[in-house]
Design a protein around this motif. Structure first.
Motif, PDB file in Angstrom:
ATOM      1  N   LEU A   1       7.329   0.906 -17.958  1.00 59.29           N
ATOM      2  CA  LEU A   1       7.342   1.672 -16.717  1.00 59.29           C
ATOM      3  C   LEU A   1       5.970   2.279 -16.425  1.00 59.29           C
ATOM      4  O   LEU A   1       5.523   2.303 -15.274  1.00 59.29           O
ATOM      5  CB  LEU A   1       8.412   2.756 -16.777  1.00 59.29           C
ATOM      6  CG  LEU A   1       8.679   3.535 -15.501  1.00 59.29           C
ATOM      7  CD1 LEU A   1       8.998   2.606 -14.344  1.00 59.29           C
ATOM      8  CD2 LEU A   1       9.840   4.501 -15.731  1.00 59.29           C
ATOM      9  N   LEU A   2       5.293   2.745 -17.442  1.00 57.13           N
ATOM     10  CA  LEU A   2       3.936   3.265 -17.250  1.00 57.13           C
ATOM     11  C   LEU A   2       3.031   2.188 -16.654  1.00 57.13           C
ATOM     12  O   LEU A   2       2.220   2.459 -15.773  1.00 57.13           O
ATOM     13  CB  LEU A   2       3.352   3.765 -18.570  1.00 57.13           C
ATOM     14  CG  LEU A   2       3.845   5.116 -19.051  1.00 57.13           C
ATOM     15  CD1 LEU A   2       3.337   5.389 -20.461  1.00 57.13           C
ATOM     16  CD2 LEU A   2       3.422   6.217 -18.109  1.00 57.13           C
ATOM     17  N   SER A   3       3.195   0.975 -17.129  1.00 54.70           N
ATOM     18  CA  SER A   3       2.389  -0.122 -16.612  1.00 54.70           C
ATOM     19  C   SER A   3       2.636  -0.348 -15.126  1.00 54.70           C
ATOM     20  O   SER A   3       1.701  -0.549 -14.355  1.00 54.70           O
ATOM     21  CB  SER A   3       2.701  -1.399 -17.402  1.00 54.70           C
ATOM     22  OG  SER A   3       1.954  -2.471 -16.905  1.00 54.70           O
ATOM     23  N   VAL A   4       3.905  -0.277 -14.708  1.00 55.07           N
ATOM     24  CA  VAL A   4       4.247  -0.469 -13.296  1.00 55.07           C
ATOM     25  C   VAL A   4       3.706   0.690 -12.462  1.00 55.07           C
ATOM     26  O   VAL A   4       3.063   0.479 -11.425  1.00 55.07           O
ATOM     27  CB  VAL A   4       5.778  -0.596 -13.115  1.00 55.07           C
ATOM     28  CG1 VAL A   4       6.154  -0.591 -11.646  1.00 55.07           C
ATOM     29  CG2 VAL A   4       6.293  -1.857 -13.801  1.00 55.07           C
ATOM     30  N   LEU A   5       3.949   1.906 -12.899  1.00 56.47           N
ATOM     31  CA  LEU A   5       3.565   3.072 -12.103  1.00 56.47           C
ATOM     32  C   LEU A   5       2.065   3.338 -12.099  1.00 56.47           C
ATOM     33  O   LEU A   5       1.545   3.958 -11.172  1.00 56.47           O
ATOM     34  CB  LEU A   5       4.319   4.307 -12.591  1.00 56.47           C
ATOM     35  CG  LEU A   5       5.835   4.278 -12.349  1.00 56.47           C
ATOM     36  CD1 LEU A   5       6.483   5.494 -12.952  1.00 56.47           C
ATOM     37  CD2 LEU A   5       6.158   4.163 -10.875  1.00 56.47           C
ATOM     38  N   ARG A   6       1.379   2.867 -13.109  1.00 55.36           N
ATOM     39  CA  ARG A   6      -0.079   3.043 -13.149  1.00 55.36           C
ATOM     40  C   ARG A   6      -0.727   2.426 -11.913  1.00 55.36           C
ATOM     41  O   ARG A   6      -1.705   2.946 -11.380  1.00 55.36           O
ATOM     42  CB  ARG A   6      -0.640   2.409 -14.423  1.00 55.36           C
ATOM     43  CG  ARG A   6      -2.085   2.741 -14.677  1.00 55.36           C
ATOM     44  CD  ARG A   6      -2.573   2.233 -16.036  1.00 55.36           C
ATOM     45  NE  ARG A   6      -1.866   2.888 -17.123  1.00 55.36           N
ATOM     46  CZ  ARG A   6      -1.083   2.249 -18.005  1.00 55.36           C
ATOM     47  NH1 ARG A   6      -0.908   0.947 -17.937  1.00 55.36           N
ATOM     48  NH2 ARG A   6      -0.476   2.913 -18.968  1.00 55.36           N
ATOM     49  N   ALA A   7      -0.146   1.332 -11.435  1.00 52.86           N
ATOM     50  CA  ALA A   7      -0.679   0.666 -10.244  1.00 52.86           C
ATOM     51  C   ALA A   7      -0.597   1.559  -9.010  1.00 52.86           C
ATOM     52  O   ALA A   7      -1.361   1.377  -8.065  1.00 52.86           O
ATOM     53  CB  ALA A   7       0.080  -0.635  -9.989  1.00 52.86           C
ATOM     54  N   PHE A   8       0.308   2.528  -9.011  1.00 60.66           N
ATOM     55  CA  PHE A   8       0.486   3.425  -7.864  1.00 60.66           C
ATOM     56  C   PHE A   8      -0.381   4.673  -7.950  1.00 60.66           C
ATOM     57  O   PHE A   8      -0.467   5.430  -6.996  1.00 60.66           O
ATOM     58  CB  PHE A   8       1.939   3.876  -7.741  1.00 60.66           C
ATOM     59  CG  PHE A   8       2.932   2.755  -7.574  1.00 60.66           C
ATOM     60  CD1 PHE A   8       2.637   1.617  -6.849  1.00 60.66           C
ATOM     61  CD2 PHE A   8       4.186   2.861  -8.139  1.00 60.66           C
ATOM     62  CE1 PHE A   8       3.559   0.596  -6.683  1.00 60.66           C
ATOM     63  CE2 PHE A   8       5.127   1.849  -7.983  1.00 60.66           C
ATOM     64  CZ  PHE A   8       4.818   0.717  -7.264  1.00 60.66           C
TER      65      PHE A   8
ATOM     66  N   GLY B   1       0.697   8.195  -5.377  1.00 64.38           N
ATOM     67  CA  GLY B   1      -0.666   8.533  -5.757  1.00 64.38           C
ATOM     68  C   GLY B   1      -0.850  10.028  -5.977  1.00 64.38           C
ATOM     69  O   GLY B   1      -0.622  10.824  -5.075  1.00 64.38           O
ATOM     70  N   GLY B   2      -1.218  10.412  -7.197  1.00 63.41           N
ATOM     71  CA  GLY B   2      -1.429  11.807  -7.532  1.00 63.41           C
ATOM     72  C   GLY B   2      -0.148  12.600  -7.775  1.00 63.41           C
ATOM     73  O   GLY B   2      -0.210  13.784  -8.114  1.00 63.41           O
ATOM     74  N   LYS B   3       1.023  11.989  -7.627  1.00 67.26           N
ATOM     75  CA  LYS B   3       2.301  12.702  -7.818  1.00 67.26           C
ATOM     76  C   LYS B   3       2.513  12.950  -9.316  1.00 67.26           C
ATOM     77  O   LYS B   3       2.568  12.011 -10.106  1.00 67.26           O
ATOM     78  CB  LYS B   3       3.452  11.854  -7.260  1.00 67.26           C
ATOM     79  CG  LYS B   3       4.837  12.441  -7.416  1.00 67.26           C
ATOM     80  CD  LYS B   3       5.200  13.462  -6.382  1.00 67.26           C
ATOM     81  CE  LYS B   3       5.268  12.898  -4.988  1.00 67.26           C
ATOM     82  NZ  LYS B   3       5.563  13.934  -3.985  1.00 67.26           N
ATOM     83  N   PRO B   4       2.608  14.221  -9.725  1.00 71.33           N
ATOM     84  CA  PRO B   4       2.905  14.495 -11.132  1.00 71.33           C
ATOM     85  C   PRO B   4       4.215  13.813 -11.528  1.00 71.33           C
ATOM     86  O   PRO B   4       5.232  13.948 -10.843  1.00 71.33           O
ATOM     87  CB  PRO B   4       3.033  16.011 -11.182  1.00 71.33           C
ATOM     88  CG  PRO B   4       2.218  16.494 -10.019  1.00 71.33           C
ATOM     89  CD  PRO B   4       2.434  15.452  -8.952  1.00 71.33           C
TER      90      PRO B   4
ATOM     91  N   GLY C   1       0.795  -1.225   0.000  1.00 75.48           N
ATOM     92  CA  GLY C   1       0.000   0.000   0.000  1.00 75.48           C
ATOM     93  C   GLY C   1       0.823   1.269   0.000  1.00 75.48           C
ATOM     94  O   GLY C   1       0.308   2.355  -0.270  1.00 75.48           O
ATOM     95  N   GLU C   2       2.104   1.174   0.296  1.00 78.84           N
ATOM     96  CA  GLU C   2       2.957   2.367   0.350  1.00 78.84           C
ATOM     97  C   GLU C   2       3.116   3.015  -1.021  1.00 78.84           C
ATOM     98  O   GLU C   2       3.229   4.231  -1.117  1.00 78.84           O
ATOM     99  CB  GLU C   2       4.334   2.023   0.935  1.00 78.84           C
ATOM    100  CG  GLU C   2       5.264   3.210   1.062  1.00 78.84           C
ATOM    101  CD  GLU C   2       4.760   4.305   2.003  1.00 78.84           C
ATOM    102  OE1 GLU C   2       5.111   5.481   1.779  1.00 78.84           O
ATOM    103  OE2 GLU C   2       4.023   4.007   2.964  1.00 78.84           O
ATOM    104  N   GLY C   3       3.114   2.206  -2.083  1.00 80.55           N
ATOM    105  CA  GLY C   3       3.247   2.767  -3.431  1.00 80.55           C
ATOM    106  C   GLY C   3       2.169   3.788  -3.731  1.00 80.55           C
ATOM    107  O   GLY C   3       2.439   4.873  -4.232  1.00 80.55           O
ATOM    108  N   GLY C   4       0.929   3.466  -3.401  1.00 77.31           N
ATOM    109  CA  GLY C   4      -0.179   4.397  -3.615  1.00 77.31           C
ATOM    110  C   GLY C   4      -0.060   5.639  -2.764  1.00 77.31           C
ATOM    111  O   GLY C   4      -0.370   6.740  -3.205  1.00 77.31           O
ATOM    112  N   LYS C   5       0.401   5.475  -1.528  1.00 72.12           N
ATOM    113  CA  LYS C   5       0.571   6.633  -0.637  1.00 72.12           C
ATOM    114  C   LYS C   5       1.685   7.552  -1.134  1.00 72.12           C
ATOM    115  O   LYS C   5       1.563   8.771  -1.073  1.00 72.12           O
ATOM    116  CB  LYS C   5       0.910   6.181   0.778  1.00 72.12           C
ATOM    117  CG  LYS C   5      -0.218   5.513   1.510  1.00 72.12           C
ATOM    118  CD  LYS C   5       0.261   5.135   2.905  1.00 72.12           C
ATOM    119  CE  LYS C   5      -0.501   3.974   3.451  1.00 72.12           C
ATOM    120  NZ  LYS C   5       0.125   3.434   4.653  1.00 72.12           N
ATOM    121  N   LEU C   6       2.771   6.959  -1.607  1.00 71.63           N
ATOM    122  CA  LEU C   6       3.919   7.744  -2.033  1.00 71.63           C
ATOM    123  C   LEU C   6       3.710   8.382  -3.401  1.00 71.63           C
ATOM    124  O   LEU C   6       3.993   9.553  -3.605  1.00 71.63           O
ATOM    125  CB  LEU C   6       5.172   6.856  -2.061  1.00 71.63           C
ATOM    126  CG  LEU C   6       6.470   7.517  -2.510  1.00 71.63           C
ATOM    127  CD1 LEU C   6       6.874   8.635  -1.541  1.00 71.63           C
ATOM    128  CD2 LEU C   6       7.583   6.475  -2.617  1.00 71.63           C
TER     129      LEU C   6
END
Length: 184
Positions: free
Chosen positions: A127-134, A104-107, A97-102
């Motif tokens: 990379l977009l595929s990995v970061l999309r999950a966050f 999430g919404g970060k430009p 869950g830390e990925g979304g907290k860190l």
């Protein structure tokens, strides 16, 4: 405004690190682009995590948390993102869950440079595929993929190609504008 520029390469003479340094030199007044590396982050291991977060992970996490935006420079290894970058992201996403907290919404924006002829289109897509999950807030106004990077940078890692310099300047200005709109 503070932007963390995260290099997905460890090599001292990395074209991606050089590209991020060039981007930092183009930051407009009132904007700092701070280069961060993945050195010191061990291979992800749940047993190590259970013993406590490695200091290199904590330091990078706090830098990203404090930043207004994230710019990632990714090489392309075997048509995908390098293992060291994926490993760093895996650590940053822990505990669960830390990925979304860190992130999430970060430009967030992506750049990449490679000696090959196709830029870093496949690594950026992976990379977009990995970061999309966050839940990152991706700037889709531009991606910069530098091909034949050996001719774009000199032996000291300085950007010497005027066309790429102009593209990078436009990219940095566009991303900064995106971040400013998000924080307004």
């Amino acid at each position: 405004m503070k932007i963390i520029a995260l290099s997905g390469a460890l090599r001292r003479a990395s074209y991606n690190t050089a590209l991020l340094r060039a981007a930092a030199s183009m930051a407009p007044a009132g904007v700092s682009i701070e280069l961060r590396m993945l050195h010191g982050i061990p291979l992800y291991d749940g047993d190590v995590e259970a013993e406590g977060m490695p200091p290199a992970v904590t330091e990078l996490r706090e830098a990203i948390r404090a930043a207004d935006a994230l710019l990632i420079g990714t090489p392309e290894y075997n048509n995908s993102i390098p293992g060291v970058l994926k490993n760093g992201l895996d650590w940053l996403s822990r505990p669960s869950g830390e990925g979304g907290k860190l992130f999430g919404g970060k430009p967030t924006a992506l750049v990449g440079a490679t000696p090959g002829g196709f830029g870093t289109v496949q690594s950026q897509d992976a990379l977009l595929s990995v970061l999309r999950a966050f839940g990152n807030d991706f700037w889709m106004g531009g991606r910069l993929m530098v091909s034949k990077a050996g001719a774009v940078f000199d032996a000291d890692g300085r950007l010497i190609d005027d066309k790429v310099r102009a593209q990078l300047q436009q990219f940095v200005e566009g991303f900064v504008g995106f971040v400013q709109k998000r924080s307004a």
